[in-house]
Design a protein around this motif. Structure first.
Motif, short mmCIF file in Angstrom:
data_model
loop_
_atom_site.label_atom_id
_atom_site.label_comp_id
_atom_site.label_asym_id
_atom_site.label_seq_id
_atom_site.Cartn_x
_atom_site.Cartn_y
_atom_site.Cartn_z
N GLU A 1 0.85 -1.22 0.00
CA GLU A 1 0.00 0.00 0.00
C GLU A 1 0.88 1.27 0.00
O GLU A 1 0.49 2.28 -0.56
CB GLU A 1 -0.92 0.08 1.22
CG GLU A 1 -1.98 -0.99 1.32
CD GLU A 1 -1.43 -2.29 1.89
OE1 GLU A 1 -1.15 -2.33 3.09
OE2 GLU A 1 -1.27 -3.24 1.11
N GLU A 2 2.01 1.20 0.70
CA GLU A 2 2.88 2.39 0.75
C GLU A 2 3.49 2.67 -0.62
O GLU A 2 3.58 3.82 -1.05
CB GLU A 2 3.96 2.20 1.82
CG GLU A 2 3.37 2.13 3.22
CD GLU A 2 4.42 1.98 4.33
OE1 GLU A 2 4.01 2.08 5.50
OE2 GLU A 2 5.62 1.75 4.04
N ASN B 1 2.08 1.77 -3.44
CA ASN B 1 0.96 2.24 -4.26
C ASN B 1 0.64 3.71 -4.01
O ASN B 1 0.28 4.45 -4.92
CB ASN B 1 -0.30 1.39 -4.02
CG ASN B 1 -0.15 -0.01 -4.60
OD1 ASN B 1 0.61 -0.21 -5.54
ND2 ASN B 1 -0.85 -0.98 -4.02
N TRP B 2 0.79 4.14 -2.76
CA TRP B 2 0.54 5.54 -2.41
C TRP B 2 1.48 6.45 -3.22
O TRP B 2 1.06 7.48 -3.75
CB TRP B 2 0.75 5.74 -0.90
CG TRP B 2 0.38 7.11 -0.41
CD1 TRP B 2 -0.83 7.50 0.08
CD2 TRP B 2 1.23 8.27 -0.35
NE1 TRP B 2 -0.80 8.85 0.43
CE2 TRP B 2 0.45 9.35 0.17
CE3 TRP B 2 2.56 8.53 -0.70
CZ2 TRP B 2 0.97 10.63 0.36
CZ3 TRP B 2 3.07 9.81 -0.51
CH2 TRP B 2 2.29 10.85 0.01
#
Length: 304
Positions: free
Chosen positions: A222-223, A225-226
């Motif tokens: 997720e990091e 992707n951020w």
């Protein structure tokens, strides 16, 4: 006096501290290596020699001269590695932040006292003792400070973990006007291809709105992707495991239009040119054997 100003990675560079490879101290003992890549080269007998590294750094100094950048160099300490100035401190906005680095490296900051003496003492900050942070993990971008860290309970077992969550918290307190976003990096003491020593070993903004990134340098998808969402997929150059190992994300911007890069980064350099960026190619493959490249060897002080 030096009027410090660093708002981003890519604004036009006016003043910088460039490390030095003079009196580098020769090849360390295998057991004393600070990172797996150096260890690999010590073991293989291919650790870089001073003469080659000095030539490589002079090539970078020549590029700075071409673009009228004021260059400071550290005072030479006999038999001491002073190549990676990015580790010892970093500038954000108008503040000079001394890093809490490996205790063996304390002398490195003293070697740039001639630079510190030209900075308003009130603008020189020191991290709290338990807050670890090195410059390679700190990346200003727009309103953000993007920071590499390692959150695992086993932090102290990794000589390759250089920035802790206390460091991230201290940064937010020092720069309340910035949004501090942290990213958990993949660490390995033994395999350099799986070790993101700092954030700039797996990510860096270039140009106006572009970025270089290595997905597997990030522990939490997720990091990663951020970050991709922040720049937009079409603006991102994804590098491979081998390109990460060779430090393709560790180039250095003189401005939005000019990047200093290693001459063997064929795929990256072609992409940068497609984005309309001038690429100043230098030989830096020997320096790279110590798990650091162009961004690691520079400490920018002033950007327009």
């Amino acid at each position: 006096m030096l009027k410090l100003n660093i708002k981003s990675e890519t604004s036009p560079l006016k003043a910088v501290v460039l490390g030095t490879a003079v009196s580098n101290g020769g090849t360390p003992e295998y057991k004393d290596a600070y990172d797996p890549k150096s260890a690999e080269h010590i073991k293989a007998g291919t650790y870089p020699i001073e003469e080659d590294m000095v030539k490589e750094m002079e090539a970078v100094a020549a590029v700075f001269e071409k673009y009228n950048v004021k260059v400071f160099r550290p005072k030479i300490i006999e038999n001491y590695n002073q190549i990676f100035t990015r580790d010892i401190a970093f500038v954000i906005d108008d503040k000079f932040v001394k890093a809490n680095i490996l205790p063996d490296r304390d002398e490195e900051i003293e070697a740039i006292n001639h630079v510190l003496s030209q900075i308003d003492p009130e603008k020189i900050l020191t991290m709290p003792e338990s807050a670890h942070m090195e410059g390679g993990d700190v990346m200003p971008y727009k309103d953000y400070l993007l920071v590499g860290t390692y959150k695992g309970e086993d932090y102290k077992d990794f000589i390759t973990a250089r920035t802790n969550m206390k460091g991230v918290k201290a940064l937010q307190e020092l720069f309340p006007n910035r949004k501090v976003v942290s990213f958990s990096l993949r660490k390995s003491n033994t395999e350099a291809r799986d070790n993101a020593l700092h954030l700039d070993c797996c990510f860096q903004p270039v140009g106006k709105d572009k970025a270089i990134i290595y997905k597997d340098g990030f522990l939490i998808e997720e990091e990663y992707n951020w970050l991709v969402n922040l720049f937009g997929k079409e603006n991102i150059f994804e590098i491979t495991r081998d390109e990460m190992f060779n430090m393709n994300s560790n180039v250095f911007s003189i401005s939005e239009d000019v990047v200093i890069s290693e001459k063997n980064f064929t795929r990256l350099n072609a992409w940068l040119r497609e984005q309309g960026i001038t690429v100043e190619e230098v030989p830096y493959a020997e320096i790279s054997k110590q798990e650091g490249l162009l961004r690691c060897t520079t400490l920018p002080l002033i950007r327009e």
